[in-house]
Design a protein around this motif. Structure first.
Motif, PDB file in Angstrom:
ATOM      1  N   LEU A   1       0.811  -1.219   0.000  1.00  0.00           N
ATOM      2  CA  LEU A   1       0.000   0.000   0.000  1.00  0.00           C
ATOM      3  C   LEU A   1       0.844   1.269   0.000  1.00  0.00           C
ATOM      4  N   THR A   2       0.562   2.158  -0.957  1.00  0.00           N
ATOM      5  CA  THR A   2       1.115   3.508  -0.914  1.00  0.00           C
ATOM      6  C   THR A   2       0.486   4.233   0.268  1.00  0.00           C
ATOM      7  N   SER A   3       1.289   4.946   1.043  1.00  0.00           N
ATOM      8  CA  SER A   3       0.753   5.575   2.255  1.00  0.00           C
ATOM      9  C   SER A   3       1.514   6.847   2.599  1.00  0.00           C
ATOM     10  N   VAL A   4       0.824   7.754   3.271  1.00  0.00           N
ATOM     11  CA  VAL A   4       1.450   8.962   3.805  1.00  0.00           C
ATOM     12  C   VAL A   4       2.023   8.606   5.172  1.00  0.00           C
ATOM     13  N   ALA A   5       3.328   8.714   5.309  1.00  0.00           N
ATOM     14  CA  ALA A   5       4.016   8.265   6.520  1.00  0.00           C
ATOM     15  C   ALA A   5       4.112   9.371   7.558  1.00  0.00           C
ATOM     16  N   GLN A   6       3.819   8.997   8.810  1.00  0.00           N
ATOM     17  CA  GLN A   6       4.016   9.880   9.946  1.00  0.00           C
ATOM     18  C   GLN A   6       5.134   9.306  10.824  1.00  0.00           C
ATOM     19  N   PRO A   7       5.923  10.171  11.484  1.00  0.00           N
ATOM     20  CA  PRO A   7       6.969   9.679  12.393  1.00  0.00           C
ATOM     21  C   PRO A   7       6.342   9.232  13.711  1.00  0.00           C
ATOM     22  N   ARG A   8       5.758   8.054  13.721  1.00  0.00           N
ATOM     23  CA  ARG A   8       4.892   7.614  14.810  1.00  0.00           C
ATOM     24  C   ARG A   8       5.608   7.587  16.168  1.00  0.00           C
ATOM     25  N   ASN A   9       6.729   6.886  16.214  1.00  0.00           N
ATOM     26  CA  ASN A   9       7.464   6.767  17.470  1.00  0.00           C
ATOM     27  C   ASN A   9       7.947   8.126  17.959  1.00  0.00           C
ATOM     28  N   GLU A  10       8.395   8.939  17.022  1.00  0.00           N
ATOM     29  CA  GLU A  10       8.906  10.266  17.374  1.00  0.00           C
ATOM     30  C   GLU A  10       7.796  11.162  17.922  1.00  0.00           C
ATOM     31  N   LEU A  11       6.584  11.021  17.408  1.00  0.00           N
ATOM     32  CA  LEU A  11       5.459  11.786  17.934  1.00  0.00           C
ATOM     33  C   LEU A  11       5.258  11.501  19.416  1.00  0.00           C
ATOM     34  N   GLY A  12       5.264  10.212  19.762  1.00  0.00           N
ATOM     35  CA  GLY A  12       5.059   9.837  21.159  1.00  0.00           C
ATOM     36  C   GLY A  12       6.171  10.325  22.058  1.00  0.00           C
ATOM     37  N   ARG A  13       7.412  10.191  21.607  1.00  0.00           N
ATOM     38  CA  ARG A  13       8.548  10.644  22.424  1.00  0.00           C
ATOM     39  C   ARG A  13       8.498  12.151  22.653  1.00  0.00           C
ATOM     40  N   ALA A  14       8.246  12.901  21.574  1.00  0.00           N
ATOM     41  CA  ALA A  14       8.233  14.366  21.698  1.00  0.00           C
ATOM     42  C   ALA A  14       7.129  14.828  22.640  1.00  0.00           C
ATOM     43  N   ALA A  15       5.949  14.197  22.537  1.00  0.00           N
ATOM     44  CA  ALA A  15       4.829  14.583  23.396  1.00  0.00           C
ATOM     45  C   ALA A  15       5.137  14.276  24.858  1.00  0.00           C
ATOM     46  N   ALA A  16       5.716  13.102  25.122  1.00  0.00           N
ATOM     47  CA  ALA A  16       6.042  12.737  26.497  1.00  0.00           C
ATOM     48  C   ALA A  16       7.111  13.648  27.078  1.00  0.00           C
ATOM     49  N   GLU A  17       8.086  14.028  26.270  1.00  0.00           N
ATOM     50  CA  GLU A  17       9.137  14.929  26.757  1.00  0.00           C
ATOM     51  C   GLU A  17       8.574  16.300  27.097  1.00  0.00           C
ATOM     52  N   LEU A  18       7.643  16.800  26.274  1.00  0.00           N
ATOM     53  CA  LEU A  18       6.993  18.077  26.587  1.00  0.00           C
ATOM     54  C   LEU A  18       6.205  17.980  27.894  1.00  0.00           C
ATOM     55  N   LEU A  19       5.514  16.866  28.058  1.00  0.00           N
ATOM     56  CA  LEU A  19       4.693  16.678  29.256  1.00  0.00           C
ATOM     57  C   LEU A  19       5.555  16.644  30.515  1.00  0.00           C
ATOM     58  N   LEU A  20       6.639  15.895  30.477  1.00  0.00           N
ATOM     59  CA  LEU A  20       7.483  15.781  31.661  1.00  0.00           C
ATOM     60  C   LEU A  20       8.216  17.083  31.962  1.00  0.00           C
ATOM     61  N   ASP A  21       8.548  17.845  30.925  1.00  0.00           N
ATOM     62  CA  ASP A  21       9.155  19.151  31.178  1.00  0.00           C
ATOM     63  C   ASP A  21       8.163  20.069  31.889  1.00  0.00           C
ATOM     64  N   GLN A  22       6.893  19.968  31.509  1.00  0.00           N
ATOM     65  CA  GLN A  22       5.858  20.764  32.178  1.00  0.00           C
ATOM     66  C   GLN A  22       5.699  20.347  33.635  1.00  0.00           C
ATOM     67  N   VAL A  23       5.805  19.029  33.897  1.00  0.00           N
ATOM     68  CA  VAL A  23       5.673  18.520  35.266  1.00  0.00           C
ATOM     69  C   VAL A  23       6.885  18.899  36.113  1.00  0.00           C
ATOM     70  N   ASN A  24       8.066  18.683  35.566  1.00  0.00           N
ATOM     71  CA  ASN A  24       9.286  18.829  36.364  1.00  0.00           C
ATOM     72  C   ASN A  24       9.816  20.260  36.436  1.00  0.00           C
ATOM     73  N   ASN A  25       9.452  21.085  35.458  1.00  0.00           N
ATOM     74  CA  ASN A  25       9.967  22.461  35.423  1.00  0.00           C
ATOM     75  C   ASN A  25       8.831  23.464  35.219  1.00  0.00           C
ATOM     76  N   PRO A  26       7.872  23.499  36.156  1.00  0.00           N
ATOM     77  CA  PRO A  26       6.700  24.371  35.960  1.00  0.00           C
ATOM     78  C   PRO A  26       7.040  25.848  35.853  1.00  0.00           C
ATOM     79  N   ASP A  27       8.134  26.268  36.455  1.00  0.00           N
ATOM     80  CA  ASP A  27       8.476  27.695  36.437  1.00  0.00           C
ATOM     81  C   ASP A  27       9.133  28.131  35.132  1.00  0.00           C
ATOM     82  N   THR A  28       9.821  27.212  34.475  1.00  0.00           N
ATOM     83  CA  THR A  28      10.542  27.568  33.248  1.00  0.00           C
ATOM     84  C   THR A  28       9.935  26.960  31.986  1.00  0.00           C
TER      85      THR A  28
END
Length: 339
Positions: A287-314
């Protein structure tokens, strides 16, 4: 019954405070005492009550990923990326599936809020998620996943789905197709609308090309098969020569149904999917398909979330957007287009 810390302390001949230090601050306890305590733990089969400890702390060590459909390999791959980050930070990750139901989504978010989860990665079912305001008031960090935030006050990680739809339709047009169909739904899901709108913008560039829509109730293989039956029921001259599907599961359903009816892909219908899940390359007709960076999406989102948790002031909210790419396979191979 489960052994208690008091029983462990009695067997090891130490105080409750020493047991707590062995479990939480072992560097404060001598090697001999640690060995004696661990021997007692093994003998009694003691398992620490982490839930009680987390309750006292007011927050669990659990990261939740809320997705539209846990059966979709795309979301499994995204969650896998998030899990890598969670594990590196000694967090437990759980995946929750809303089944594309807003009612179910609100109920599950309420339950996660009651569990005092560390944070939530959310792929919303619709434009409005009433529980978000409650989560914000409680102080539970939320990052939108596979969906861009329309406000600067929330982090999000998404893919440019309008661009993805555009490159899919342009590819079909470059193969000579002028009668296209978009297969996707429900329309309440923004990704579906963006992919369709991107395809429509490409079609609008050609006066001789048209694209109709076959709406689906879900993004499943079964919904794709039903859409294929609708396409097959169209009159010969009216039947599209190419289909762009809102995700790979729909595309696989269309592909399977056409083959079962004795039709050929791409000769009778060229097909483009979206997500480029592992099954796309291994389909009966790759199948021809439009590819998304699936694993990278999850990693980037989790890193943003943990930065918000661990560094609320910055912490600074970010709206990250990745650019999808087209992976061309046999389902759109060039051939003389009928009609």
């Amino acid at each position: 019954m489960a052994a208690s810390m008091r029983e462990v302390a009695a067997l090891a001949g130490v105080s409750m405070g020493t047991i707590s230090n062995v479990l939480n601050h072992p560097e404060l306890v001598s090697e001999a005492t640690r060995q004696r305590v661990h021997a007692a733990i093994t003998q009694l089969g003691f398992v620490r009550n982490d839930a009680a400890r987390q309750l006292r702390a007011g927050q669990s060590r659990m990261l939740a990923v809320v997705v539209l459909d846990a059966r979709n390999p795309f979301f499994v791959d995204v969650a896998s990326g998030a899990e890598e980050v969670a594990e590196a930070n000694e967090l437990l990750m759980v995946m929750v599936s809303t089944g594309e139901s807003e009612e179910r989504e609100n109920r599950q978010l309420g339950q996660l809020m009651e569990q005092r989860v560390h944070g939530i990665l959310l792929c919303p079912t619709g434009e409005s998620t009433p529980m978000l305001a409650n989560l914000d008031r409680q102080g539970t960090p939320v990052v939108l996943l596979d969906r861009g935030s329309r406000t600067p006050g929330r982090s999000s990680v998404a893919v440019d789905d309008v661009h993805g739809g555009r490159i899919a339709a342009r590819h079909l047009m470059e193969q000579g197709h002028r009668n296209l169909v978009f297969v996707g739904g429900p329309d309440t899901i923004r990704q579906v609308r963006d992919r369709r709108d991107g395809a429509l913008s490409a079609v609008a560039e050609s006066a001789s090309t048209r694209m109709r829509t076959v709406a689906t109730r879900s993004l499943s293989i079964e919904a794709g098969a039903q859409a294929a039956r609708e396409i097959l029921a169209m009159a010969g001259d009216e039947r599209p020569t190419a289909a762009f599907c809102a995700n790979d599961l729909l595309a696989l359903g269309v592909l399977q149904e056409f083959i079962q009816h004795g039709k050929r892909v791409p000769e009778d219908l060229a097909i483009v999917g979206y997500d480029d899940i592992d099954y796309a390359a291994g389909a009966a007709v790759p199948l021809t398909s439009v590819a998304q960076p699936r694993n990278e999406l999850g990693r980037a989102a989790a890193e943003l979330l943990l930065d918000q948790v661990n560094n609320p002031d910055t912490h600074r909210h970010q709206q990250l957007s990745f650019t999808p790419t087209l992976v061309v396979r046999e389902s759109t191979a060039a051939f003389p287009v009928r009609g």
